[in-house]
Structures are given as structure tokens and as C-alpha cells.
Design an enzyme around this catalytic site. Structure first.
Site, short mmCIF file in Angstrom:
data_model
loop_
_atom_site.label_atom_id
_atom_site.label_comp_id
_atom_site.label_asym_id
_atom_site.label_seq_id
_atom_site.Cartn_x
_atom_site.Cartn_y
_atom_site.Cartn_z
N TYR A 137 1.24 -1.05 -0.09
CA TYR A 137 0.04 0.01 0.04
C TYR A 137 1.01 1.46 -0.03
CZ TYR A 137 -3.71 3.56 2.11
OH TYR A 137 -3.81 4.16 1.87
N ASP A 232 9.41 2.53 -0.25
CA ASP A 232 8.37 3.64 0.43
C ASP A 232 8.79 2.96 1.94
OD1 ASP A 232 5.72 4.26 1.82
OD2 ASP A 232 4.47 3.36 0.44
N LYS A 260 4.24 9.13 8.89
CA LYS A 260 3.62 8.51 9.98
C LYS A 260 4.75 9.24 11.11
CE LYS A 260 1.09 4.99 7.90
NZ LYS A 260 0.85 3.72 6.99
C1 LIG Z 1 0.33 4.45 6.05
C2 LIG Z 1 0.97 4.81 4.54
C3 LIG Z 1 1.01 5.13 3.26
C4 LIG Z 1 -0.09 6.79 3.92
O1 LIG Z 1 0.59 7.28 4.46
P1 LIG Z 1 -1.26 8.17 4.38
O2 LIG Z 1 -0.30 9.68 5.63
O3 LIG Z 1 -1.94 7.38 5.14
O4 LIG Z 1 -1.33 9.36 3.62
C5 LIG Z 1 1.82 5.37 2.10
N1 LIG Z 1 2.93 3.95 2.44
C6 LIG Z 1 2.63 2.90 3.91
C7 LIG Z 1 3.53 1.77 3.42
C8 LIG Z 1 1.70 2.94 5.02
O5 LIG Z 1 2.02 2.17 5.63
#
Ligand SMILES: *Cc1c(COP(=O)(O)O)cnc(C)c1O
Length: 428
Positions: A137, A232, A260
Site C-alpha cells: 500500500y 516507501d 507517520k
Molecule cells: C500509511 C502508508 C502510506 C500512506 O500514508 P498516509 O499518511 O495515510 O497518506 C503510504 N505508504 C505506506 C507504506 C503506508 O503504510
């Protein structure tokens, strides 16, 4: 009328992000009222041990005393200016040094970070196609909502409605941990692929660890084909260890996406990378990217304070890892003694308990075999015992430094009872 019923009148599904609806566990969501250390207190006055921790940001737990005092001072200094500030320079310097790269641009969410990094990769290479992996994701921007993880996996949205086919045709999807699949895809679209984006440790299809030779080969082949490798690390950076997980693999991606933890609980994201790539961004280059609240001073100050605490206290990572290991061992002992088909996966501080029969858990195909009904029963038992787990099978448990031995032992003890309960009710 319950609060959730009222919420549903004014907010689609009653929530501002789908997993919060507790849809896959078929319960009304817990409405958080306030948090303290390892606990969340809800609107009904119940107290829960929190293993969501806002899906990652709260690595120090809730309402850290030191941070609250600092935050009060920051409020008085002004919220936003629309002008550059010193704290943005400090944050950029800190982040690039911690990650081990040249430059960073701040944004407001992980979604923005990955969306912008992909635009930059396309602008830099002059190519349109991208490779992502099944079950990973990367936020909810159009081109990344294909065979995605997290809520899309939980709610089985393979590709979102509203995303034009013309956009997803440039998104190539490969199998996690399958280098032959990547090689074949790159061969088939030779010279057309801008970047490969990956969660270096997958945390949005439950926890799936990468194989070391897979990650190494991924770096070799992308480098050879002039394809940018994007890590990511919205979850992994500063969670699995201080900085990037790249040092655990001994490779160097071209770009990083962050989020995060780096915002300390405020809405923040960032993307970072090598100077020769990052300098293609506006106003230097012709890849446009902007944000009214990007680099928001309050968020920078709060985020940087958290990052500094993490840097100055490496023992936090020892503690998180020790607790994750205790949970893993405890869960595994319980699985054995209860004799229930289930499997624990863990990478450093990231941990997940899958229900079902598995030979291995290495990819989306494997995690799709999970028994989500069993997870639902497990979740509801644990909630009754005041332990708040992620309300979906395909998510990691998020530990915090505020969790002590007593909490970990209690969780393992209740896990055993919950597994017994699941076993007794397996086919009901
Ligand atoms: C949470 C997450 C996102 C998206 O971040 P948001 O702040 O919710 O838009 C993207 N990549 C990874 C791996 C994530 O866990």
C-alpha cells in the site's frame, strides 16, 4: 442513537479513513477520547491497551509529557506562515543525515509523498510506467490503487472505481519476493519503466518480510536498467530502526518516502533522495510539487522532537524489538499449545499474527489464504479483554515504547485465551 450512527449521518461510513470503521471485524468502532502512555480511553470510559498507535506515528505512545510541554510553547510561536522557516532547514538536515541521502521535500501525508516521488521519477526518467507489488500500500493516489494493501485488501477493492483505465495501464504489478517476475516485466517493457516502488518490509498485507537476495537483486536490475528504486518507508523508517532499513540490506535506493513517525502525530509526509534527482523539483526543475501547509512549523517541531528522542535513546529500539520478540515467542507457544492453524510473522519491531494454514508467508498470494473470520473472533475476544488490536487481519501490530513488560505479558496471556476461544468457535 450511538455515536457511530450519528457519525454515519454526516461522514461516509462514519469515518475519515476506511479501516477505522471496523468493517472487517463487523463491530462498531471504538471512538477514541484521549490517550495516555500505552492506553486509549474511549467515549464510553473504557481503557484499552493500544496496539494501533495511530497506525504507526505514536512510537512513544500517547501524550508524552515532555512533548506536550514543548507543544504548548510551539503553539504560541505561530502555526503557519507560508514562508520558509528555520525549523524546516533543521528538519531537512536531520532527516537527510538520519536516512543517509542528500535532499528532502516535506509534504502533508504518506499519500502525497509517494504520489510526488512517482511524479519526480517519471519526470526525471522521461518514462511513464511504474512497477508496484501486490499487497503493498502506498496511499490512495490514482496510479497506486491497483492490487493494493491495507484497507483496499481488507475491503477487497482490487482497483478503485474512479481511477481511469488510462492511468492504471501504466502501473505494472509484480509479486513480492519474486525476482523472476520483476525481471520478466522489466524485459517486456524495456526502456519504458520509470521506477519500482516497494515497501522494503511489507506492513500493509500484515507483515511480510523481504528476502535479502530479492531486495539485492531488485537493486541490481533497476540500476542496470536506469530505473529508479523507491523505498516507501512510511512505516519502516524510524520504526524498524533509527533511519532507513536500507542499512539492514546493504543497498541504496534512489528515493525514499516517509511519513507517520516523522510527524510525531501531526499530519506529515516527506520524500527524499539523491541530489541529481531531487533538483528536478520545482522551483529548480520542471517537476511541479507544492503545498500550502507543507513543512508546517508546528508539525516540524513536534516531529523533530520525536526524532531527536529516538536518536538520543537507542535503547527504545532495543525495547521495541525485545517486546516484539516476546510477543512472537509467546504467540507461537500459544499457537502450539492450543493447536490452532496460525502463523506469526515478524521483522524487527513489526509483527503480525495470521490465522489459517500456511507453508510460508512471502507474498500477497500467501496472505490471501488468511482466515479473516478467525481474525475477527480473535479481535473481538482481545477487545473484550481491553486490548485494542488493528481491526483487520492485513495490518501490523504497532508497538510503542510506552508498553512495559506487564502489558506484553498480559497480552500474551490473553492471546492464549483468545486462541482457545477462536478454536472453539472456528466453524460457527
Ligand atoms: C500509511 C502508508 C502510506 C500512506 O500514508 P498516509 O499518511 O495515510 O497518506 C503510504 N505508504 C505506506 C507504506 C503506508 O503504510
Amino acid at each position: 442513537m450511538t455515536l457511530f450512527e450519528e457519525a454515519k449521518k454526516y461522514i461516509p461510513g462514519g469515518v475519515n479513513s476506511p479501516v477505522r470503521a471496523f468493517g472487517s471485524v463487523h463491530m462498531e468502532p471504538v471512538f477514541a477520547k484521549y490517550g495516555k502512555g500505552p492506553y486509549i480511553f474511549d467515549e464510553n470510559g473504557e481503557k484499552y491497551i493500544d496496539f494501533i498507535n495511530s497506525w504507526g506515528p505514536l512510537i512513544l505512545g500517547h501524550s508524552n509529557k515532555f512533548l506536550i510541554e514543548r507543544g504548548k510553547k510551539y503553539l504560541e510561536e505561530g502555526l503557519t506562515f507560508g514562508l520558509p522557516t528555520n525549523i524546516e532547514v533543521e528538519m531537512a538536515k536531520f532527516l537527510t543525515q538520519a536516512i543517509g541521502t542528500d535532499m528532502v521535500r516535506m509534504v502533508n501525508s504518506g499519500t502525497e509523498a509517494t504520489m510526488s516521488a512517482i511524479r519526480l521519477a517519471r519526470g526525471f526518467t522521461g518514462r511513464d510506467k511504474i512497477i508496484k507489488f501486490e499487497g503493498c500500500y502506498h496511499g490512495h493516489s490514482d496510479c497506486l490503487l491497483v492490487k493494493s494493501g491495507s484497507g483496499t485488501l481488507t475491503y477487497n477493492v482490487q482497483t478503485s472505481k474512479g481511477v481511469p483505465v488510462d492511468i492504471t495501464k501504466d502501473t505494472l504489478v509484480c509479486r513480492y519476493n519474486d525476482i523472476e517476475n520483476v525481471k520478466n516485466t522489466i524485459e517486456k517493457y524495456k526502456g519504458q519503466i520509470a521506477c519500482v516502488i516497494i515497501e522494503p518490509v511489507a506492513g500493509n498485507m500484515g507483515v511480510v518480510s523481504p528476502k535479502l537476495d530479492f531486495i539485492k537483486s531488485l537493486r541490481e536490475i533497476t540500476e542496470k536498467e536506469n530505473i529508479l528504486l523507491i523505498f516507501d518507508e512510511v512505516i519502516t523508517a524510524f520504526r524498524c530502526k533509527f533511519g532507513s532499513v536500507k542499512t539492514l540490506f546493504g543497498i541504496e535506493p534512489d528515493l525514499y518516502c516517509l511519513g507517520k513517525i516523522i510527524g510525531g502525530g501531526l499530519p506529515v509526509g516527506a520524500f527524499a533522495g539523491k541530489r541529481e534527482i531531487m533538483e528536478h523539483l520545482s522551483p529548480l526543475g520542471d517537476v511541479y510539487q507544492a503545498g500550502t501547509l507543507s513543512g508546517n512549523p508546528l508539525a516540524m517541531k513536534m516531529g523533530l522532537d520525536v526524532l531527536k528522542i529516538l536518536k538520543e535513546n537507542p535503547s527504545i529500539y532495543d525495547k521495541l524489538e525485545k517486546n516484539a520478540k516476546l510477543l512472537e515467542e509467546g504467540f507461537n507457544d500459544n499457537i502450539k499449545s492450543v493447536a490452532l492453524p496460525a502463523m506469526t510473522t515478524r521483522f524487527n519491531t513489526m509483527i503480525c499474527l495470521f490465522f489459517g494454514e500456511f507453508d510460508q508467508i512471502e507474498s500477497y498470494d500467501d496472505v490471501k489464504k488468511a482466515d479473516t473470520k478467525a481474525y475477527e473472533k480473535y479481535f473481538s475476544y482481545m477487545l473484550k479483554e481491553k486490548i485494542l488490536l488493528p481491526p483487520a487481519q492485513f495490518e501490523a501490530m504497532f508497538l510503542s515504547a510506552a508498553q512495559d513488560d506487564e502489558i506484553i505479558n498480559y497480552t500474551i496471556e490473553k492471546n492464549k485465551e483468545a486462541l482457545e476461544y477462536v478454536k472453539e468457535n472456528l466453524n460457527k
